[in-house]
Design an enzyme around this catalytic site. Structure first.
Site, PDB file in Angstrom:
ATOM      1  CB  VAL A  10     -54.109  43.190 -15.960  1.00  0.00           C
ATOM      2  CG1 VAL A  10     -52.993  43.256 -14.924  1.00  0.00           C
ATOM      3  CG2 VAL A  10     -55.440  43.570 -15.331  1.00  0.00           C
ATOM      4  N   GLY A  12     -48.545  42.780 -17.245  1.00  0.00           N
ATOM      5  CA  GLY A  12     -47.585  42.206 -16.309  1.00  0.00           C
ATOM      6  C   GLY A  12     -46.179  42.311 -16.870  1.00  0.00           C
ATOM      7  CE1 TYR A  13     -45.088  46.073 -13.585  1.00  0.00           C
ATOM      8  CE2 TYR A  13     -42.791  45.648 -13.056  1.00  0.00           C
ATOM      9  CZ  TYR A  13     -44.035  46.142 -12.706  1.00  0.00           C
ATOM     10  OH  TYR A  13     -44.207  46.683 -11.461  1.00  0.00           O
ATOM     11  CD  GLU A  90     -48.234  41.902  -8.030  1.00  0.00           C
ATOM     12  OE1 GLU A  90     -47.204  42.556  -7.809  1.00  0.00           O
ATOM     13  OE2 GLU A  90     -48.208  40.745  -8.476  1.00  0.00           O
TER      14      GLU A  90
HETATM   15  C1  SIN Z   1     -45.875  42.420 -12.389  1.00  0.00           C
HETATM   16  O1  SIN Z   1     -45.497  41.262 -12.595  1.00  0.00           O
HETATM   17  O2  SIN Z   1     -46.463  43.056 -13.296  1.00  0.00           O
HETATM   18  C2  SIN Z   1     -45.710  43.098 -11.073  1.00  0.00           C
HETATM   19  C3  SIN Z   1     -44.533  42.695 -10.282  1.00  0.00           C
HETATM   20  C4  SIN Z   1     -44.493  41.254  -9.882  1.00  0.00           C
HETATM   21  O3  SIN Z   1     -45.504  40.710  -9.405  1.00  0.00           O
HETATM   22  O4  SIN Z   1     -43.443  40.617 -10.027  1.00  0.00           O
END
Ligand code: SIN
Length: 180
Positions: A10, A12-13, A90
């Site tokens: 997974v 995450g960004y 999310e």
């Molecule tokens: C993520 O972090 O990949 C999705 C957006 C967030 O939860 O800030």
């Protein structure tokens, strides 16, 4: 780290870079291509409230774009529970997209398949582009059940710096918010 059948990466960004609240068996800085990170998603359940949304990041398609973040390897046995947890976390407009992961510690390796939560233009909380000053003002003014919107931005900028990633959009907003 052994990667077994059924294990899942997974990517995450946003908050997932600096606040992983689920079990994982490996964590590696990574980038994906064809996307850019933007504070274009409204948040009414974490960093804002209904009627006064905060701004959080989503991914916008961009042919030449590169987005750095953190990839987490979820053990097959934990996948169902972790993905149910993340779907809930999310739930404010994001859905899963397939992405190709490039790992910082193996930059020449072929891409590894993974998943990322992306909030598209079609979700009800989507806010879209705005002048950076306006985005910064909205971030400064917003808070929600997970805390201040400013904390979300500053922790993201700090985490990106920690993995040696440069993101002009995030760092410009950080400068504006700190100056404000
Ligand atoms: C993520 O972090 O990949 C999705 C957006 C967030 O939860 O800030």
């Amino acid at each position: 780290m052994a990667e077994n059948d059924g294990d899942l990466w997974v990517f995450g960004y946003g908050s997932l870079v600096w606040r992983p609240d689920y079990p994982y068996i490996a964590r590696r800085a990574a980038w994906i291509e064809g996307w850019e990170r933007r504070f274009w998603q409204g948040s009414t359940d974490h960093r804002g409230v209904p009627g006064a949304p905060g701004r959080v990041v989503t991914l916008a398609p961009d042919a030449g774009g590169v987005c750095w973040g953190m990839a987490y390897l979820i053990c097959a046995a934990d996948c169902a529970a972790v993905m149910a947890h993340l779907d809930h976390r999310e739930k404010g407009g994001y859905r899963l997209f397939d992405v190709g992961l490039n790992f910082a510690d193996a930059p020449d390796a072929p891409e590894t398949p993974g998943l990322a939560y992306v909030a598209g233009e079609d979700n009800p909380n989507y806010l879209g582009p705005a002048p950076l000053h306006d985005i910064a003002a909205q971030i400064r003014a917003s808070a929600g059940p997970s805390g201040d919107n400013v904390e979300y931005l500053l922790r993201l900028a700090e985490a990106l710096r920690g993995i040696g990633a440069h993101d002009e959009h995030v760092f410009a907003l950080e400068t504006l918010v700190r100056a404000g």
